[in-house]
Design a protein around this motif. Structure first.
Motif, short mmCIF file in Angstrom:
data_model
loop_
_atom_site.label_atom_id
_atom_site.label_comp_id
_atom_site.label_asym_id
_atom_site.label_seq_id
_atom_site.Cartn_x
_atom_site.Cartn_y
_atom_site.Cartn_z
N VAL A 171 0.85 -1.19 0.00
CA VAL A 171 0.00 0.00 0.00
C VAL A 171 0.89 1.24 0.00
CG1 VAL A 171 -1.81 1.28 1.20
CG2 VAL A 171 -1.80 -1.23 1.27
N ASP A 172 0.80 2.04 -1.05
CA ASP A 172 1.59 3.27 -1.12
C ASP A 172 1.16 4.26 -0.04
OD1 ASP A 172 2.98 2.28 -3.28
OD2 ASP A 172 1.74 3.29 -4.77
N VAL A 173 2.07 5.12 0.38
CA VAL A 173 1.81 6.05 1.47
C VAL A 173 0.60 6.93 1.18
CG1 VAL A 173 2.74 8.02 2.74
CG2 VAL A 173 4.21 6.06 2.25
N GLU A 174 0.45 7.37 -0.08
CA GLU A 174 -0.65 8.28 -0.40
C GLU A 174 -2.01 7.60 -0.38
OE1 GLU A 174 1.29 7.11 -4.40
OE2 GLU A 174 1.92 7.59 -2.35
N ARG A 175 -2.01 6.27 -0.33
CA ARG A 175 -3.28 5.54 -0.25
C ARG A 175 -3.46 4.83 1.10
NH1 ARG A 175 -1.90 5.17 -5.64
NH2 ARG A 175 -0.57 3.34 -5.33
N LEU A 176 -2.65 5.24 2.07
CA LEU A 176 -2.69 4.64 3.40
C LEU A 176 -3.10 5.69 4.43
CD1 LEU A 176 -2.10 2.26 5.32
CD2 LEU A 176 0.30 2.97 5.33
N THR A 177 -4.18 5.42 5.16
CA THR A 177 -4.67 6.34 6.19
C THR A 177 -4.54 5.68 7.56
OG1 THR A 177 -6.27 7.33 4.66
CG2 THR A 177 -6.67 7.65 7.01
#
Length: 259
Positions: A71-77
């Motif tokens: 999971v890329d950082v920009e798609r990880l909350t």
């Protein structure tokens, strides 16, 4: 002139074929994997027992989502403690995931914290702003299922709470699988050595092992089953009781990057 037109038509067909192939490649590569990690150990209501392990486990799983699930950082909350309110969790699912995800995408949602179980055995997640004296900010099973119904793609929901199996049920949307840390009648336990949830400890370990050793890739459901064996053994040996993560509905979401 006729020969020239034939050559031009042939060139056009080749160009169209090449364009079509490019479109197919782009469509395949567009599938993405998302992650939503929620850990609630500190509650606004001081009457609710604190769970220091939940924040630790959430941070650990966020790292696993990035490193082993791709999971890329920009798609990880990551939502922990005061950030993990009912409204913020609802926004993350009903707006951010619903608006961004397509039918080809995947999302893994992790929750660690208290789960409320009523006398009629209805269950609800306890966000940071939930209270013991009111049902207002709890996220009950039917409500969560409704939110997830609007999310496209594959959804894997990991619940690490006492009575976790109760968040599944027959009304669970067909594109959603629940990986529960224990059965509906059971409690969850904390590791003696690591100070983290027994289930999350062994699940994270199983995911890392699978990501480094498995070829071809193994599904997250299968990894959960492997972790369940270790959880059951550990709790039986250390606490002389039972914690039995149940077998989940199978969804073919594999451990490792999506591409």
């Amino acid at each position: 002139m006729l020969d020239a037109m034939k050559k031009q038509n042939s060139s056009s067909r080749i160009a169209l074929l090449a364009f079509a192939c490019c479109v197919v490649v782009v469509s395949t590569a567009s599938a993405e994997r998302y992650g939503l990690v929620i850990g609630v150990g500190d509650y606004a209501d001081s009457e609710i027992l604190r769970l220091p392990s939940s924040r630790l486990d959430a941070c650990r799983m966020a790292t696993v989502f990035h490193d082993e699930l791709g999971v890329d950082v920009e798609r990880l909350t990551l939502l922990c403690d005061e950030l993990a309110t009912r409204d913020r969790i609802e926004t993350a699912i009903r707006e951010e995931l619903t608006e961004k995800m397509t039918d080809d995408d995947e999302v893994v949602i992790y929750f660690s914290g208290h789960l409320h179980r009523s006398k009629d055995k209805d269950v609800g997640l306890m966000p940071h702003d939930a209270t013991l004296c009111s049902t207002q900010n709890r996220i009950y099973r039917a409500q969560l299922h409704q939110w997830l119904e609007g999310v496209s793609g594959k959804v894997v929901l990991i619940i690490d709470s006492c009575h976790a199996e109760g968040m599944g049920g027959d009304e669970l949307p067909s594109h959603v699988a629940v990986l529960a840390s224990c059965r509906a009648e059971e409690l969850c336990w904390i590791t003696v050595k690591h100070g983290s949830s027994v289930y999350t400890h062994f699940l994270a370990k199983a995911i890392r092992d699978a990501a480094s050793k498995e070829s071809p890739p193994v599904t997250l459901s299968k990894v959960h089953e492997r972790a369940a064996v270790e959880v059951t053994r550990y709790v039986r040996e250390k606490f002389q009781t039972y914690q039995t993560p149940p077998v989940a509905r199978h969804i073919a979401l594999t451990v490792g990057p999506t591409r």
